[in-house]
Design a protein around this motif. Sequence first.
Motif, PDB file in Angstrom:
ATOM      1  N   LEU A   1      51.625  88.766  51.775  1.00  9.09           N
ATOM      2  CA  LEU A   1      52.710  89.245  52.627  1.00  9.09           C
ATOM      3  C   LEU A   1      52.586  90.722  52.986  1.00  9.09           C
ATOM      4  CD1 LEU A   1      55.856  87.515  51.084  1.00  9.09           C
ATOM      5  CD2 LEU A   1      54.791  87.042  53.282  1.00  9.09           C
ATOM      6  N   TYR A   2      52.202  91.549  52.025  1.00  7.74           N
ATOM      7  CA  TYR A   2      52.245  92.996  52.233  1.00  7.74           C
ATOM      8  C   TYR A   2      50.872  93.672  52.268  1.00  7.74           C
ATOM      9  CZ  TYR A   2      57.188  92.330  51.529  1.00  7.74           C
ATOM     10  OH  TYR A   2      58.486  91.900  51.653  1.00  7.74           O
ATOM     11  N   ALA A   3      49.794  92.930  52.143  1.00  8.61           N
ATOM     12  CA  ALA A   3      48.424  93.450  52.219  1.00  8.61           C
ATOM     13  C   ALA A   3      48.217  94.632  51.268  1.00  8.61           C
ATOM     14  CB  ALA A   3      48.075  93.831  53.651  1.00  8.61           C
ATOM     15  N   VAL A   4      48.618  94.449  50.019  1.00  9.70           N
ATOM     16  CA  VAL A   4      48.430  95.457  48.976  1.00  9.70           C
ATOM     17  C   VAL A   4      47.793  94.799  47.763  1.00  9.70           C
ATOM     18  CG1 VAL A   4      50.361  96.908  49.687  1.00  9.70           C
ATOM     19  CG2 VAL A   4      50.741  95.093  48.039  1.00  9.70           C
ATOM     20  N   LYS A   5      47.310  95.625  46.827  1.00  9.06           N
ATOM     21  CA  LYS A   5      46.724  95.118  45.595  1.00  9.06           C
ATOM     22  C   LYS A   5      47.772  95.219  44.489  1.00  9.06           C
ATOM     23  CE  LYS A   5      42.709  95.003  42.796  1.00  9.06           C
ATOM     24  NZ  LYS A   5      43.147  93.818  42.115  1.00  9.06           N
ATOM     25  N   VAL A   6      48.013  94.110  43.815  1.00  7.11           N
ATOM     26  CA  VAL A   6      48.986  94.057  42.725  1.00  7.11           C
ATOM     27  C   VAL A   6      48.254  94.221  41.399  1.00  7.11           C
ATOM     28  CG1 VAL A   6      50.658  92.603  41.532  1.00  7.11           C
ATOM     29  CG2 VAL A   6      50.556  92.593  44.026  1.00  7.11           C
ATOM     30  N   GLU A   7      48.741  95.130  40.563  1.00  2.96           N
ATOM     31  CA  GLU A   7      48.137  95.368  39.260  1.00  2.96           C
ATOM     32  C   GLU A   7      48.588  94.322  38.242  1.00  2.96           C
ATOM     33  OE1 GLU A   7      48.534  98.937  36.114  1.00  2.96           O
ATOM     34  OE2 GLU A   7      47.873  99.530  38.123  1.00  2.96           O
ATOM     35  N   ARG A   8      49.917  94.070  38.185  1.00  7.45           N
ATOM     36  CA  ARG A   8      50.432  93.075  37.243  1.00  7.45           C
ATOM     37  C   ARG A   8      51.792  92.575  37.712  1.00  7.45           C
ATOM     38  NH1 ARG A   8      54.477  95.652  34.559  1.00  7.45           N
ATOM     39  NH2 ARG A   8      54.185  97.847  34.178  1.00  7.45           N
ATOM     40  N   VAL A   9      52.181  91.435  37.171  1.00  8.06           N
ATOM     41  CA  VAL A   9      53.489  90.839  37.460  1.00  8.06           C
ATOM     42  C   VAL A   9      54.137  90.460  36.138  1.00  8.06           C
ATOM     43  CG1 VAL A   9      54.700  88.920  38.551  1.00  8.06           C
ATOM     44  CG2 VAL A   9      52.722  89.937  39.692  1.00  8.06           C
ATOM     45  N   ASN A  10      55.366  90.906  35.928  1.00  6.96           N
ATOM     46  CA  ASN A  10      56.178  90.485  34.790  1.00  6.96           C
ATOM     47  C   ASN A  10      57.386  89.743  35.340  1.00  6.96           C
ATOM     48  OD1 ASN A  10      54.551  91.637  32.844  1.00  6.96           O
ATOM     49  ND2 ASN A  10      55.641  93.583  32.887  1.00  6.96           N
ATOM     50  N   THR A  11      57.820  88.713  34.630  1.00  3.81           N
ATOM     51  CA  THR A  11      58.967  87.941  35.101  1.00  3.81           C
ATOM     52  C   THR A  11      60.006  87.800  33.996  1.00  3.81           C
ATOM     53  OG1 THR A  11      57.940  85.842  34.476  1.00  3.81           O
ATOM     54  CG2 THR A  11      57.594  86.590  36.745  1.00  3.81           C
ATOM     55  N   GLN A  12      61.223  87.530  34.430  1.00  3.53           N
ATOM     56  CA  GLN A  12      62.299  87.217  33.499  1.00  3.53           C
ATOM     57  C   GLN A  12      63.304  86.349  34.246  1.00  3.53           C
ATOM     58  OE1 GLN A  12      64.084  91.092  32.646  1.00  3.53           O
ATOM     59  NE2 GLN A  12      66.070  90.202  33.058  1.00  3.53           N
ATOM     60  N   VAL A  13      63.992  85.503  33.504  1.00  8.14           N
ATOM     61  CA  VAL A  13      65.048  84.679  34.066  1.00  8.14           C
ATOM     62  C   VAL A  13      66.370  85.259  33.585  1.00  8.14           C
ATOM     63  CG1 VAL A  13      66.053  82.382  34.191  1.00  8.14           C
ATOM     64  CG2 VAL A  13      63.575  82.646  34.101  1.00  8.14           C
ATOM     65  N   THR A  14      67.248  85.581  34.529  1.00  9.32           N
ATOM     66  CA  THR A  14      68.527  86.192  34.183  1.00  9.32           C
ATOM     67  C   THR A  14      69.486  85.157  33.612  1.00  9.32           C
ATOM     68  OG1 THR A  14      69.520  85.826  36.341  1.00  9.32           O
ATOM     69  CG2 THR A  14      68.251  87.862  36.050  1.00  9.32           C
ATOM     70  N   SER A  15      70.601  85.617  33.100  1.00 12.24           N
ATOM     71  CA  SER A  15      71.607  84.711  32.546  1.00 12.24           C
ATOM     72  C   SER A  15      72.241  83.837  33.626  1.00 12.24           C
ATOM     73  CB  SER A  15      72.695  85.506  31.821  1.00 12.24           C
ATOM     74  OG  SER A  15      73.316  86.396  32.727  1.00 12.24           O
ATOM     75  N   LYS A  16      72.113  84.250  34.885  1.00 11.94           N
ATOM     76  CA  LYS A  16      72.627  83.460  36.007  1.00 11.94           C
ATOM     77  C   LYS A  16      71.603  82.452  36.509  1.00 11.94           C
ATOM     78  CE  LYS A  16      75.794  87.021  37.525  1.00 11.94           C
ATOM     79  NZ  LYS A  16      76.221  87.896  38.615  1.00 11.94           N
ATOM     80  N   GLY A  17      70.419  82.426  35.899  1.00 15.70           N
ATOM     81  CA  GLY A  17      69.397  81.457  36.273  1.00 15.70           C
ATOM     82  C   GLY A  17      68.485  81.893  37.392  1.00 15.70           C
ATOM     83  N   VAL A  18      68.486  83.165  37.747  1.00 14.59           N
ATOM     84  CA  VAL A  18      67.634  83.693  38.806  1.00 14.59           C
ATOM     85  C   VAL A  18      66.372  84.269  38.173  1.00 14.59           C
ATOM     86  CG1 VAL A  18      67.482  85.380  40.680  1.00 14.59           C
ATOM     87  CG2 VAL A  18      69.644  84.235  40.214  1.00 14.59           C
ATOM     88  N   LYS A  19      65.219  83.910  38.697  1.00 17.78           N
ATOM     89  CA  LYS A  19      63.959  84.448  38.180  1.00 17.78           C
ATOM     90  C   LYS A  19      63.642  85.744  38.925  1.00 17.78           C
ATOM     91  CE  LYS A  19      59.349  83.046  36.809  1.00 17.78           C
ATOM     92  NZ  LYS A  19      58.435  81.902  36.749  1.00 17.78           N
ATOM     93  N   ILE A  20      63.439  86.810  38.163  1.00 22.03           N
ATOM     94  CA  ILE A  20      63.147  88.135  38.700  1.00 22.03           C
ATOM     95  C   ILE A  20      61.701  88.481  38.380  1.00 22.03           C
ATOM     96  CG2 ILE A  20      63.782  90.578  38.634  1.00 22.03           C
ATOM     97  CD1 ILE A  20      65.984  88.800  39.715  1.00 22.03           C
ATOM     98  N   ALA A  21      60.975  88.989  39.388  1.00 21.27           N
ATOM     99  CA  ALA A  21      59.587  89.407  39.196  1.00 21.27           C
ATOM    100  C   ALA A  21      59.490  90.919  39.368  1.00 21.27           C
ATOM    101  CB  ALA A  21      58.680  88.713  40.202  1.00 21.27           C
ATOM    102  N   TYR A  22      58.882  91.573  38.395  1.00 21.50           N
ATOM    103  CA  TYR A  22      58.605  92.999  38.454  1.00 21.50           C
ATOM    104  C   TYR A  22      57.142  93.140  38.854  1.00 21.50           C
ATOM    105  CZ  TYR A  22      62.957  93.236  35.869  1.00 21.50           C
ATOM    106  OH  TYR A  22      64.271  93.095  35.476  1.00 21.50           O
TER     107      TYR A  22
END
Length: 86
Positions: free
Chosen positions: A46-67
């Motif tokens: 989507l953004y034509a960049v290089k990603v170093e790493r991805v961390n994820t977490q699922v919130t208490s509301k059930g939404v998955k967040i990616a850092y």
Amino acid sequence: MDPYSIIIKPHLTEKSMNAIDQKNELTFAVLRTARKSEIKNAFEDLYAVKVERVNTQVTSKGVKIAYIKLAAEHSAEDIAVKMGVF
């Protein structure tokens, strides 16, 4: 899988805004069933960049967040400006 179906929307909080400047990291709400490698590939497409790493977490509301930490040669602030965050 379509990158637009994996990456849903930016997740904007005070913590995520600080991470843009300090850690070169963006935060997004993503598809709950998406794996880290799928999130990384979708973001790079989507953004034509290089990603170093991805961390994820699922919130208490059930939404998955990616850092998503970008490589040093790319600026998270530039992408945030293109998205209209600032």
